[in-house]
Each structure stands twice: as structure tokens, then as C-alpha cells.
Write an enzyme that holds these catalytic residues in place. Sequence first.
Site, mmCIF file in Angstrom:
data_model
loop_
_atom_site.group_PDB
_atom_site.id
_atom_site.type_symbol
_atom_site.label_atom_id
_atom_site.label_comp_id
_atom_site.label_asym_id
_atom_site.label_seq_id
_atom_site.Cartn_x
_atom_site.Cartn_y
_atom_site.Cartn_z
ATOM 1 C CG HIS A 25 -0.197 0.111 2.534
ATOM 2 N ND1 HIS A 25 0.454 -0.966 3.121
ATOM 3 C CD2 HIS A 25 -0.001 1.162 3.395
ATOM 4 C CE1 HIS A 25 0.993 -0.592 4.263
ATOM 5 N NE2 HIS A 25 0.748 0.694 4.447
ATOM 6 C CE1 TYR A 26 4.504 3.094 -3.621
ATOM 7 C CE2 TYR A 26 2.874 1.398 -4.070
ATOM 8 C CZ TYR A 26 4.156 1.889 -4.202
ATOM 9 O OH TYR A 26 5.095 1.172 -4.911
#
Length: 581
Positions: free
Chosen positions: A428-429
Site C-alpha cells: 500500500h501507498y
Amino acid sequence: MISDFAKEKVFWTQRMNLRLVKFIEKRPNIWNPKHPKYTSVAHRDRAYNEFAAKYGNDFTGQAVKERWTNIRSTFANHLRKIKTSEVNGEEYQVSWHLWNACQFLRKVSRRQKTNSGEDNEATHPDDYKECPSEEEATNSTNNKCKSIAENIFTIFNGINNGGVELDNTKYGKVGRLVTKKLNQMSSFQAAKVSQKILEILLLYDKDNPLNPNNYKAECILQMLPHEWWGAILLCLDTRQRLTSLSTDNCDFDFNEVQTIFAMDTKIDQTITVKGAIEKIKLKWDVIHSNTNVFRYKINSIEERIVDDKYLLQLNPDRTTKRRTPEQIVNICQQFDENKFNFTKISSEEVMFKLKSDNKDDNHIFVVNVSPISRYHTLLCPSVDKCLPQVVTKHSLKLVIDLLLGAEDRDLRIAFNSLCALASVNHLHYHIFIEKNNLPVETVKCKQIKGPLYRFEDYPVPAFCFLITKRSPKVDEIYKLIEFFLHNSIAHNIFVTRGDCIRGENLDDDAVYRFLIWPRKSSAGVKQLAAFNVATCELSGWFAVHSTEDFYNLKAEQLENELRKWKIDSFEELCEQVKSLY
């Protein structure tokens, strides 16, 4: 009526209506004339305020009181229709969603007859002659709004008669949906929406002198909150057909209008990178205001700028109410399906899917339920593949495309590797929308070799790439990340607007800085109580947990804490990575 209701910035969902009815049922002093406290205004107001307090500052006791009056009126209307249908030998079917919940009101007579046979309103102090029932408000849609809705449809018919085959196109279907939506709304909502339609049609007509940004018609679709607004696209260049669309100004907040539409947004809606940020902000606000998925609310954040450089934001809830981070011991630790991951989140947390050329890839935007700041969102690339928190080349290209395609200079993208304060081992970012300037945007950089630069004077040295639309440098950046992975070097990534490294503008493109900090591993290390040093902190943006620290921290203390995470062999590392370029 429209202006009176517009002053109350409150929106009621069906779930909230039901909760209110259940709440009132347990307080017979509000609805039962035989209750000893029935005539006590103070007791009623106290109850209304108690319910309002559950939903934040925008909700008032007066709003709850008016809503309850509205519900009682609607219930009474259905009772009258049932009695009338019985007299006529007919059967009246009630489809109102609160009908069953309100049955306790049958225990009392809503109106008591006086000796003269006249209705006595005094036994019901909360009743208003001026306040229509929910059903009446919907069915008696303001004539002007109906006219606007009809005129919109006329415009589409006019375009069709003018030679554009509209009925069988998606625009024709959407146009009919717009009209249907307006007719189904209460007069208050329809008036607000109609006014905003008119404003958009006029403001964003590409030939309109009021258009401050010279937006072209095809750009508007990316700015509006709902894809079915696409129907308006065909009207943008036919301003002569809009003269019939006029209404008196009504008092409303654009954010309220957006909320009305966004509540209809489906979870599986797919968006493109262009215009994505406005849609994310809209949907984030709706989820934040109308659901309970957040572990704490971000209504206002106190900010402080230290030494004209570092941004401090007070967020005490993040340290006490967030989910317990996963124990990380290795930078390439494998994904564990038994631990928390983004396939286990509530559907209410999912905002959108990001359009992908590969049908097998499911990229989703989800709200961060323990937000650092407003609009804090997570982008989860290929979420169904259950990848560990390790940058892949494909996901790197995805976030760079998002950054460059969104064309929003307040957009910041961050990544914490394993052993660098990543709390979930599922790729995830972090997506941030932050208007404040950050020190890393202007730090002077020195070239190492080719496209690779380094900070010259900053508490924690970082590698820097300059990226633009014409030069995204995905391959070059991934070489460095891959080197870190092979050598088990923990790292933080921050992508932000910034000064051009060379002091010149490259091809007149907007310039962004792609920053990578190699750092000491955080595995098993106790963090400072005031804040944890992850990507945001390295950028000069500190989410501070303690009120005392927030007011007293000095630049020297912040920089000393940052330096603790500086990798010991940065100069040697600079020599090693030269071979990559």
C-alpha cells in the site's frame, strides 16, 4: 421553505432516522402526553441535544427536534390515509421505512379533541404548521425545481431534434436519470442541485468569461463528483438552450450538494487518474461524516510551523486509537493471510477502484481509518494478489502515473518499507493532500551520477530524482529500490512537488521530487513518545501525539530525532549506487 432548511447543514440517512426513532421511543416524555415531564421544554431539549451530540458539531438540538416533528407528521399522514382507505373499502399499503419503528406512537392520540370539536395543538408543543411531513416535502416538489428538471430534459430532446441522436446513447439515459433524481428529491435538495447544475453549465462553458481557469468542456467530467453528470457535457457548448434554466439564488453550501450525490456513489465505481483527487476528497468527506469506520474523527487539526520550516500537526488520537501495528522483523517478510490485510477491511472503507489496463489487477483506494490528516487515503495496488509491503515496478509506475496525471500540486505520495515503520505487511501507498510547504521541496541537491541526486544539507540524507510528465524515470528509480531490497536496507519514500534540481524548468513541465531515504531499521526499536519517524516526519511534517510536545518542541529537537535514523554508511552507499547508472 428552501432558505429556512438550507440554514441547517444536516443530512439524515435512513439509518440515522431509525436511530432517532429508537432513541425517542425510550423517552416517552417527548411523545406521551400522560408522562409527568411531557410539558417540560427543558427535558425535551436536553434529549434532543443528547442525540445531536452523537453526530458532531454540525448537528444541533434544533435540527433533531425538527426532524422528529417531520417524522411524526409523516406517521400521522399515513394513519389518516389508512383510515380513509378503510372507509372507502380500499387497502392502503405503507412503504415508508420508519413505519414499523413508529408503531409505539399508536399508543397515544396525536391530536386530542376539545369539547368544541376543534383540534387541540397545545398538547404537542413540537408540532409546526409550517413544517411539512417528509412525504409532503418529497411529493410537493417546488414548481420551479420541477420546471428546471423538465427544462433539462427539454434540452436533451432539443439536441436530439437538432440532429444528435441522444435517446439511445449513454447521455440520453443519464439525462433521464438526472431528471428522475430531481423529481424524487425533496424541494430543498432539488433546488440546491438544480442551482449547482446551472452554475456548472454557465461557469464552465468554455466561452463564458466567468470561467476563471478556461476549462474546456471535456475537462469538466473529471471535476464533477458523479459520472452521470456526463449528461451535461452535451449542453456545455449549447448555451443558447440554457436561457430557460433559471432559479432564484438559494442559500446552500456546495459541499452539501456534493454530499447528496456522493452518497449514491457505488463502491465498485472505477475512476481514472485525471481528476481522481477531487473525487477522493469528496468521497472521503462523505465516509468521514456518514459512517463509523474511522477510529477517530479529523474535524480540525491544530498546526504549528517551527523555525519557518517544519510542520507540526497535533493528532493525539493516532497513538491511542489506531490499530496495533504488525510486528516486522525482515525487510522482505512474506505476506501472512492470517494477519490483518486489506482484503479484510469493511466495504464502507473502500472508496474507488483505479482503472487498470490489466483486468486481473484490482487497484483500490481506501480511507485510512486512523488518519494523519484530512483526506489521508491508501492506494492498494493489485490488492487481491496479496503482495507484501515491497515496492514492485508495476506499483511504482502506478503511483507515478497517479501523481503526474492527477495534476494536483497538493498531492503527496508516501511509502514506508518493512522495518521502516510500515504497520501493515500488504502492499500500500499513502495518499496525502497537504497545502503547506515542506522543507524537502526546496533542499539543495547535488548530483551523484546520471539522474541520481542527493540532499546537500538536511538532517537525514536522501536520494532524489526529478520527475516530470516527459521524464517519469520509473526504470531509473526502481533500480535504486531494487538495490535496497537486495541489500536489506530499510527505506522511506516521499513524492512531492519541489524546486527544479538544476535551477531550470524542464520543458515547462511541473516538477516533482521522488525522494528515497535509506535508514536504520526500526525493527524492535522503541519510538519517541512524541512522534514516530516515518516518511512524513522525514519530509519535515510531524504528526505530534502530545499537546505539551506540540507546543514546546524546537527545531533542534526535531532534527536530533531525525538524525537518529540516519544510515551510518551513506557516503559509502553513494559510491556503491553509482554503478547502477
